[in-house]
Design a protein around this motif. Structure first.
Motif, mmCIF file in Angstrom:
data_model
loop_
_atom_site.group_PDB
_atom_site.id
_atom_site.type_symbol
_atom_site.label_atom_id
_atom_site.label_comp_id
_atom_site.label_asym_id
_atom_site.label_seq_id
_atom_site.Cartn_x
_atom_site.Cartn_y
_atom_site.Cartn_z
ATOM 1 N N GLY A 16 0.817 -1.213 0.000
ATOM 2 C CA GLY A 16 0.000 0.000 0.000
ATOM 3 C C GLY A 16 0.850 1.263 0.000
ATOM 4 O O GLY A 16 0.528 2.244 -0.678
ATOM 5 N N GLU A 17 1.944 1.252 0.774
ATOM 6 C CA GLU A 17 2.831 2.420 0.784
ATOM 7 C C GLU A 17 3.484 2.629 -0.563
ATOM 8 O O GLU A 17 3.671 3.773 -1.009
ATOM 9 N N LEU A 18 3.833 1.535 -1.230
ATOM 10 C CA LEU A 18 4.449 1.654 -2.547
ATOM 11 C C LEU A 18 3.474 2.263 -3.555
ATOM 12 O O LEU A 18 3.846 3.136 -4.351
ATOM 13 N N LYS A 19 2.204 1.826 -3.528
ATOM 14 C CA LYS A 19 1.203 2.396 -4.424
ATOM 15 C C LYS A 19 1.007 3.890 -4.164
ATOM 16 O O LYS A 19 0.902 4.695 -5.099
ATOM 17 N N LYS A 20 0.969 4.255 -2.882
ATOM 18 C CA LYS A 20 0.774 5.665 -2.556
ATOM 19 C C LYS A 20 1.966 6.501 -3.010
ATOM 20 O O LYS A 20 1.800 7.632 -3.489
ATOM 21 N N MET A 21 3.179 5.968 -2.883
ATOM 22 C CA MET A 21 4.361 6.696 -3.335
ATOM 23 C C MET A 21 4.366 6.847 -4.854
ATOM 24 O O MET A 21 4.732 7.904 -5.388
ATOM 25 N N ILE A 22 3.946 5.807 -5.557
ATOM 26 C CA ILE A 22 3.880 5.905 -7.024
ATOM 27 C C ILE A 22 2.844 6.940 -7.441
ATOM 28 O O ILE A 22 3.102 7.786 -8.315
ATOM 29 N N LYS A 42 -4.573 0.820 -16.269
ATOM 30 C CA LYS A 42 -5.967 0.706 -15.842
ATOM 31 C C LYS A 42 -6.076 0.513 -14.333
ATOM 32 O O LYS A 42 -6.913 1.135 -13.676
ATOM 33 N N MET A 43 -5.231 -0.369 -13.786
ATOM 34 C CA MET A 43 -5.246 -0.576 -12.342
ATOM 35 C C MET A 43 -4.857 0.698 -11.605
ATOM 36 O O MET A 43 -5.429 1.042 -10.562
ATOM 37 N N PHE A 44 -3.901 1.419 -12.146
ATOM 38 C CA PHE A 44 -3.456 2.655 -11.518
ATOM 39 C C PHE A 44 -4.552 3.719 -11.572
ATOM 40 O O PHE A 44 -4.728 4.491 -10.616
ATOM 41 N N SER A 45 -5.301 3.780 -12.667
ATOM 42 C CA SER A 45 -6.413 4.729 -12.769
ATOM 43 C C SER A 45 -7.480 4.426 -11.731
ATOM 44 O O SER A 45 -8.056 5.344 -11.126
ATOM 45 N N THR A 46 -7.760 3.148 -11.527
ATOM 46 C CA THR A 46 -8.739 2.761 -10.507
ATOM 47 C C THR A 46 -8.273 3.172 -9.119
ATOM 48 O O THR A 46 -9.066 3.645 -8.294
ATOM 49 N N TYR A 47 -6.979 3.007 -8.853
ATOM 50 C CA TYR A 47 -6.436 3.410 -7.551
ATOM 51 C C TYR A 47 -6.525 4.930 -7.370
ATOM 52 O O TYR A 47 -6.831 5.412 -6.274
ATOM 53 N N LEU A 48 -6.274 5.695 -8.431
ATOM 54 C CA LEU A 48 -6.385 7.151 -8.337
ATOM 55 C C LEU A 48 -7.826 7.581 -8.064
ATOM 56 O O LEU A 48 -8.059 8.548 -7.341
ATOM 57 N N ALA A 70 2.177 -8.034 -8.510
ATOM 58 C CA ALA A 70 2.503 -7.516 -9.836
ATOM 59 C C ALA A 70 2.363 -5.998 -9.848
ATOM 60 O O ALA A 70 1.495 -5.428 -9.193
ATOM 61 N N LEU A 71 3.231 -5.352 -10.577
ATOM 62 C CA LEU A 71 3.203 -3.902 -10.673
ATOM 63 C C LEU A 71 1.946 -3.459 -11.410
ATOM 64 O O LEU A 71 1.512 -4.109 -12.367
ATOM 65 N N PRO A 72 1.320 -2.355 -10.989
ATOM 66 C CA PRO A 72 0.055 -1.940 -11.608
ATOM 67 C C PRO A 72 0.261 -1.433 -13.033
ATOM 68 O O PRO A 72 1.258 -0.778 -13.338
ATOM 69 N N ASP A 73 -0.702 -1.766 -13.875
ATOM 70 C CA ASP A 73 -0.684 -1.188 -15.209
ATOM 71 C C ASP A 73 -1.510 0.096 -15.192
ATOM 72 O O ASP A 73 -1.942 0.566 -14.136
#
Length: 620
Positions: free
Chosen positions: A99-105, A144-150, A139-142
């Motif tokens: 979760g911290e990695l996603k937030k940093m990205i 589409k996955m990154f857009s959903t997280y945003l 797996a690293l987000p692509d």
């Protein structure tokens, strides 16, 4: 033999003596051989000091000593301080959660305003693979996955803003429309003052696409929808916009007045067709908060008044000739690299090119030219093939910049955001007029220009000079109080106005307490003069406040009624500059290379960047 033994004993007590081999002593010096140097490197040092040997170690064998726990620490005889060792990142083994990695990205992409395809970049993924993650590496987000997280992060940001707004009583907004790449967007920002810390807070509410014609009814409907989405309809003290006719008409048509509220109680009951009412759009189906015109935009209009006067006055010939030569200079320097290099060689700085939408940039441009001596200025004009400035034209430009300098300072003050409140407006205008008139005696070619500026200020801000809200906002700022008012009659009027406002607050505060009293106590309360007590306490609070020292807002904590008045009237900003900063940020997000970015995605990225959502959450 004894001297040699004494010198050897002193040398052997030194903690780095094992790095050397003692040879001999001659008078007050000793000779040693360094074991770390190739061959037999002989060194000399004083009998009672090892500073020379320590300097040799730090300069020649520093890396060999870094492994020692107390390496390069010096005793009282050492004079050279040790240098800070280089950082070693090879031992960094701290892991982060997924979760911290996603937030940093997300924070990196949003804060740096990068395209979303950055997460699919091979070089970026190579960097991410080097970051140790706790547990099983997902797996690293692509994209589409990154857009959903945003989208999830944006929803969290909205929830945080709504929670902040629920705890506030007074909020102000700014609104404006921006066009880029043939698309129109309505931007809105919110501003408030924390009642406990008096810290100014701000956030972006919307940067939504507006389709079709930007008429007054469309603008009014969009503003009302944004206010309703955040539950601000009953909390907004004022909305600040520019002087655009569509904004002015929207608030004139849809703003709810006090007379409308009073007439609602006296209206007779009438019956209407429900189907017809629902099928037709009525102009009165929503209401907008009070409207304030941007003070910075109004000050910009004063420049046009000054320019019209210069064009119609006897000074029009010298004004046209001087400004045309200035325009030719900065045009030449901006369009030709050779001319730009010539300016750098002569002046050691570049010439500023004015921006048509910001008058203060025109003043800054002329100030940059008048800072150059006339002889050097004419030398460059000769090189450019431009007519040289005359002494009269040069003097006119200098006086022009001197007279309008206070106006540029006032513009910068009113365009602030962090420590800028609505109460700053009237003191700024009063000081601006007094300082402009004070320059009149030292002018020759523009002696009548200060009177024109002051007259334009009084005409443009005629509705604000005696405005109740503006006066109360200014007097409830501890920085100003009544110091900015010169006339004694006006001071007494504002003091009485503040006392009346405080008296009304005290009556409202005591009204709920009367509803819960025991009926048996009605006899005791029959001869109570509560209104007189409240009047006295309100007057006392005003007098104590005006006598109090300190210019910080924290002083208001000692005066609860004045604090409530100040929070209500000072929440608004004097200008709509904050929403223009939002558009400047949006211009960096909506680049030509990102023309496929949807309007909804653009709005979310811009709002998260403006509100520093990821930066603030990381700091927590």
């Amino acid at each position: 033999m004894s001297d040699s033994a004494e010198a050897s004993g002193c040398f052997m007590k030194w903690k780095y003596s094992r790095r050397f081999t003692f040879l001999k002593q001659a008078d007050k010096n000793i000779t040693v051989i360094c074991k770390l140097c190739p061959g037999e490197k002989k060194l000399s040092a004083a009998v009672n000091s090892t500073s020379n040997l320590l300097k040799h170690l730090t300069r020649q064998h520093r890396q060999s000593l870094l492994s020692e726990p107390s390496s390069l620490s010096m005793d009282n005889t050492a004079a050279t301080p040790a240098k800070q060792p280089k950082l070693d990142f090879t031992s960094a083994t701290q892991k982060v959660s997924e979760g911290e990695l996603k937030k940093m990205i997300a924070g990196y992409v949003v804060e740096e305003m990068l395209p979303l395809r950055t997460v699919e970049s091979p070089s970026f993924r190579c960097i991410l693979n080097k970051i140790p993650v706790c547990g099983k590496k997902a797996a690293l987000p692509d994209r589409k996955m990154f857009s959903t997280y945003l989208d999830k992060c944006y929803a969290d940001m909205e929830m945080e803003l709504k929670g902040t707004f629920e705890s506030l009583e007074y909020i102000s907004t700014t609104a404006d429309i921006w066009t880029s790449h043939n698309k129109s967007f309505l931007g809105m920002t919110a501003h408030w003052i924390d009642p406990s810390t008096f810290v100014r807070g701000h956030a972006a509410l919307a940067c939504k696409r507006v389709r079709g014609r930007r008429t007054y009814d469309v603008i009014g409907n969009e503003i009302e929808q944004v206010h309703s989405a955040y539950g601000l309809n009953s909390k907004v003290t004022a909305t600040v916009t520019d002087n655009g006719s569509n904004f002015i008409k929207a608030f004139r048509m849809f703003q709810k007045s006090d007379s409308d509220e009073e007439s609602e109680e006296d209206e007779e009951v009438t019956f209407t067709d429900v189907e017809q009412t629902l099928s037709t759009e009525s102009e009165g189906q929503f209401s907008l908060p009070p409207h304030l015109r941007c003070a910075s935009h109004t000050l910009n209009l004063i420049f046009h008044d000054v320019e019209k006067w210069l064009q119609a006055n006897e000074a029009k010939f010298i004004y046209r000739s001087a400004t045309s030569k200035c325009s030719a200079m900065w045009t030449k320097a901006n369009c030709s690299s050779v001319a730009s290099e010539l300016v750098d060689n002569f002046f050691k700085k570049k010439l500023i090119v004015p921006v048509s939408t910001r008058w203060n940039s025109f003043h800054d441009t002329l100030s940059r030219i008048t800072d150059i001596p006339l002889a050097e200025l004419n030398t460059v004009c000769t090189q450019f093939g431009i007519k040289c400035f005359t002494d009269r034209e040069y003097l006119f430009l200098k006086e022009y910049c001197i007279v309008l300098k206070p106006l540029t300072v006032a513009l910068d003050i009113l365009q602030g955001e962090e420590n800028c409140y609505f109460g700053i407006l009237l003191p700024t205008l009063e000081i601006l007029m007094s300082r402009t008139l004070a320059l009149q005696d030292e002018l020759k070619l523009t002696a009548s220009l200060p009177d024109i500026i002051v007259k334009a200020i009084k005409v443009r801000f005629s509705s604000m000079m005696d405005n109740k809200e503006a006066l109360l906002a200014a007097v409830t700022l501890p920085k100003f109080k009544l110091r900015w008012i010169r006339e004694e009659e006006k001071k007494d009027m504002v003091r009485a106005m503040l006392t009346t406002e405080c008296r009304g607050l005290s009556l409202e505060d005591q009204q709920p307490a009367q509803d819960h009293k025991n009926p048996a106590d009605s006899t005791d309360d029959f001869f109570s003069f509560e209104e007189d007590d409240c009047t006295y306490s309100a007057e006392t609070e005003v007098m104590e406040y005006l006598k109090s020292a300190g210019s910080e807002l924290g002083v208001l904590s000692q005066f609860p009624r004045i604090k409530a008045i100040s929070l209500r009237y000072n929440t608004a900003t004097p200008s709509s500059a904050p929403v223009e900063r939002l558009f400047s940020l949006g211009n960096l997000v909506l680049t030509p290379r990102r023309n496929r970015l949807s309007s909804e995605r653009f709005e979310r990225l811009t709002l998260m960047r403006y509100n520093n959502f990821f930066k603030n959450n990381t700091a927590k």
